[in-house]
Write a protein that holds these residues in place. Structure first.
Motif, mmCIF file in Angstrom:
data_model
loop_
_atom_site.group_PDB
_atom_site.id
_atom_site.type_symbol
_atom_site.label_atom_id
_atom_site.label_comp_id
_atom_site.label_asym_id
_atom_site.label_seq_id
_atom_site.Cartn_x
_atom_site.Cartn_y
_atom_site.Cartn_z
ATOM 1 N N TYR A 10 0.824 -1.214 0.000
ATOM 2 C CA TYR A 10 0.000 0.000 0.000
ATOM 3 C C TYR A 10 0.853 1.258 0.000
ATOM 4 O O TYR A 10 0.624 2.187 -0.786
ATOM 5 C CB TYR A 10 -0.938 0.015 1.212
ATOM 6 N N GLU A 11 1.840 1.326 0.875
ATOM 7 C CA GLU A 11 2.632 2.550 0.995
ATOM 8 C C GLU A 11 3.447 2.833 -0.262
ATOM 9 O O GLU A 11 3.648 3.989 -0.640
ATOM 10 C CB GLU A 11 3.512 2.474 2.241
ATOM 11 N N ALA A 12 3.900 1.778 -0.940
ATOM 12 C CA ALA A 12 4.603 1.978 -2.205
ATOM 13 C C ALA A 12 3.662 2.603 -3.234
ATOM 14 O O ALA A 12 4.042 3.523 -3.978
ATOM 15 C CB ALA A 12 5.158 0.654 -2.719
ATOM 16 N N ALA A 371 -9.262 4.125 -0.421
ATOM 17 C CA ALA A 371 -9.717 2.960 -1.187
ATOM 18 C C ALA A 371 -8.576 1.971 -1.413
ATOM 19 O O ALA A 371 -8.755 0.748 -1.296
ATOM 20 C CB ALA A 371 -10.304 3.416 -2.519
ATOM 21 N N ALA A 372 -7.381 2.502 -1.716
ATOM 22 C CA ALA A 372 -6.228 1.621 -1.946
ATOM 23 C C ALA A 372 -5.833 0.875 -0.681
ATOM 24 O O ALA A 372 -5.473 -0.311 -0.725
ATOM 25 C CB ALA A 372 -5.046 2.437 -2.460
ATOM 26 N N ALA A 373 -5.904 1.539 0.455
ATOM 27 C CA ALA A 373 -5.561 0.879 1.718
ATOM 28 C C ALA A 373 -6.534 -0.256 2.028
ATOM 29 O O ALA A 373 -6.137 -1.334 2.483
ATOM 30 C CB ALA A 373 -5.559 1.892 2.853
ATOM 31 N N LEU A 374 -7.811 -0.028 1.768
ATOM 32 C CA LEU A 374 -8.803 -1.072 2.014
ATOM 33 C C LEU A 374 -8.609 -2.235 1.048
ATOM 34 O O LEU A 374 -8.804 -3.403 1.417
ATOM 35 C CB LEU A 374 -10.212 -0.487 1.897
ATOM 36 N N ASN A 375 -8.230 -1.930 -0.187
ATOM 37 C CA ASN A 375 -7.919 -3.002 -1.136
ATOM 38 C C ASN A 375 -6.775 -3.871 -0.620
ATOM 39 O O ASN A 375 -6.856 -5.108 -0.612
ATOM 40 C CB ASN A 375 -7.537 -2.425 -2.503
#
Length: 485
Positions: A10-12, A371-375
């Motif tokens: 996620y962080e990348a 949204a990306a973190a939840l993915n």
């Protein structure tokens, strides 16, 4: 996937989509079943001083405030002091406009669900006028926020001023109350007046004593002056034109609008907002403290009016029912004003809550970051779209009907063009114009991708003669230039 794996993925991704020229500082925080499981800060709360961001750094939350106002209304309904089905004029007899008969049919429910039919109006700028004029940086603001534009409006300092402004405005409703969705800061501002009338308390005091204090939200306030002396407060960033291009700069003056505080002027922290989100995850409780009954929470999370084929509005909340959001439902809201971009998500079935706070306005990655973190957390590819939009192919003749200029009194201006069978929408803000392709997803329905994870639903509305007369963009209905009466 282990926590170390999903967080690193996620962080990348997040570092790729975050442009420091747009996002000076941000914090994301997630919780599962009420326990915080992740937090990460990007950038700084003050770039020049390289001041770190923590879970207790104060940011604005903008229109997420609207759900607080709806909780207050639901509490008052539980106490027998009002009903959401009551006409607005029961509490605000001055509420009227050109069509008095239509104004009498608008209920509190319609204010809470953005279904009153009131079109976007310039009153927001009148409620902000004093605050903008006191801002040392007002010379840099683009229309409609520049001082010249603001001076064309009356000062709207009180609820009575706002009611008088509406009464003097020659407005026509978008449709019968309950039939048309269009975001209305005026309606939510006046919820504050109804809360005052029904409770006998100033709106801000009611929210503090009945929501913030019981929920343990110790760093959530309407006024920065009410924070503890040692509070960590983010510096606000906004844009100015430099050599013909927008440039981010620090502008620490917080805007305020007393007549519309119920629409969007709370400040909070990631820690406090995770506590707040628990109300919707648990059915009304924060820890052992009940803020609202389970029945009232369910009423707030009910889809009261449709926006597109699956996104709806409840009471102060956007609602996507199951199974449209990766098999479950999504309860959410965003917020934005000068120096503020915020997003809150609740996934009730998964027991997950999340918040992103950014100290700049117009920070398009705000939704995409969450949204990306939840993915990643739920082991999907990090860039998986939130919603499954269908393929749709309108005919060329229909596409041509959408071409035109659309605007509202609130200051939004867009132009729809057609070239090589591709429909585009251009958004104008002062000297800045950006153009986006529109992807058809249904009859008169399109989406525009503003950025990673930032999808804007675009809907064209037709009049009684089946002619395109309005567009929904930014969740507001804008009138077509050649369709205004």
């Amino acid at each position: 996937m282990t926590k170390q794996n999903w967080t690193s993925v996620y962080e990348a991704y997040a570092n790729k989509i975050i442009d420091p020229n747009i996002v000076p500082g941000a914090i994301i925080a997630l919780a599962k079943d009420g326990e915080q499981i992740y937090e990460h800060a990007f950038g700084y709360s003050d770039v020049e001083r390289q001041q770190e961001i923590t879970l207790d750094t104060v940011f604005g939350i903008g229109s997420i405030t609207k759900s607080f106002s709806c909780i207050a209304i639901m509490q008052l309904q539980e106490a027998g002091k009002l009903s959401v089905t009551d006409p607005v004029i029961t509490y605000l007899p001055q509420f009227r406009f050109a069509d008095e008969a239509a104004s009498k049919l608008i209920a509190i429910h319609h204010f809470m669900s953005n279904s009153s039919g009131i079109p976007p109006l310039a009153s927001l700028f009148g409620t902000l006028r004093r605050s903008i004029e006191e801002d040392p940086d007002h010379a840099h603001f683009l229309p409609p926020f520049d001082k010249k534009s603001i001076q064309e409006l009356p000062y709207i300092d009180t609820y009575d001023d706002l009611l008088a402004y509406l009464a003097a405005t020659d407005l026509s409703l978008l449709g019968e109350a309950g039939t048309q969705f269009s975001y209305s800061n005026d309606a939510f501002g006046l919820l504050g007046a109804i809360i005052e009338k029904a409770s006998g308390m100033p709106y801000e005091d009611y929210v503090k004593s009945h929501i913030l204090e019981p929920a343990g939200m110790t760093n959530t306030v309407f006024s920065i002056a009410d924070l503890p002396e040692n509070a960590s407060i983010s510096t606000l960033y906004t844009k100015r034109m430099t050599d013909g291009k927008p440039e981010l700069f620090a502008s620490p003056h917080w805007w305020d609008a007393p007549a519309q505080r119920a629409a969007g002027f709370l400040k909070s922290t990631a820690r406090d907002m995770l506590r707040y989100a628990e109300i919707f995850r648990t059915g009304g409780c924060v820890g052992d403290v009940r803020i609202l009954s389970a029945e009232s929470v369910a009423q707030m999370m009910t889809p009261h009016i449709g926006i597109n084929s699956f996104i709806n509005y409840g009471y102060g909340l956007f609602i996507t029912p199951a199974p449209h959001h990766h098999g479950g439902s999504l309860v959410e809201h965003s917020g934005g004003i000068k120096g503020v971009s915020a997003q809150m998500h609740i996934l009730p079935e998964a027991g997950i809550t999340g918040v992103v706070l950014i100290n700049a306005d117009g920070a398009l990655p705000v939704r995409g970051l969450l949204a990306a973190a939840l993915n990643a957390l739920q082991e999907r590819p990090v860039d998986t779209p939130e919603f499954p939009y269908p393929d749709y192919a309108p005919d060329s003749a229909t596409m041509a009907e959408y071409i035109g200029d659309y605007s509202s009194a609130e200051g939004s201006r867009v132009t729809v063009r057609l070239a090589s069978e591709t429909l585009t929408i251009s958004i104008k803000s002062g000297e800045i114009e950006s153009s986006l392709p529109l992807v058809p997803v249904g009859p008169d329905q399109f989406i525009a991708e503003l950025g990673p994870g930032m999808i804007n639903s675009v809907i064209f509305y037709r009049d009684e003669n089946s002619q395109v007369s309005r567009i929904l963009f930014g969740f507001r209905q804008l009138a077509k230039a050649d369709s205004r009466s």
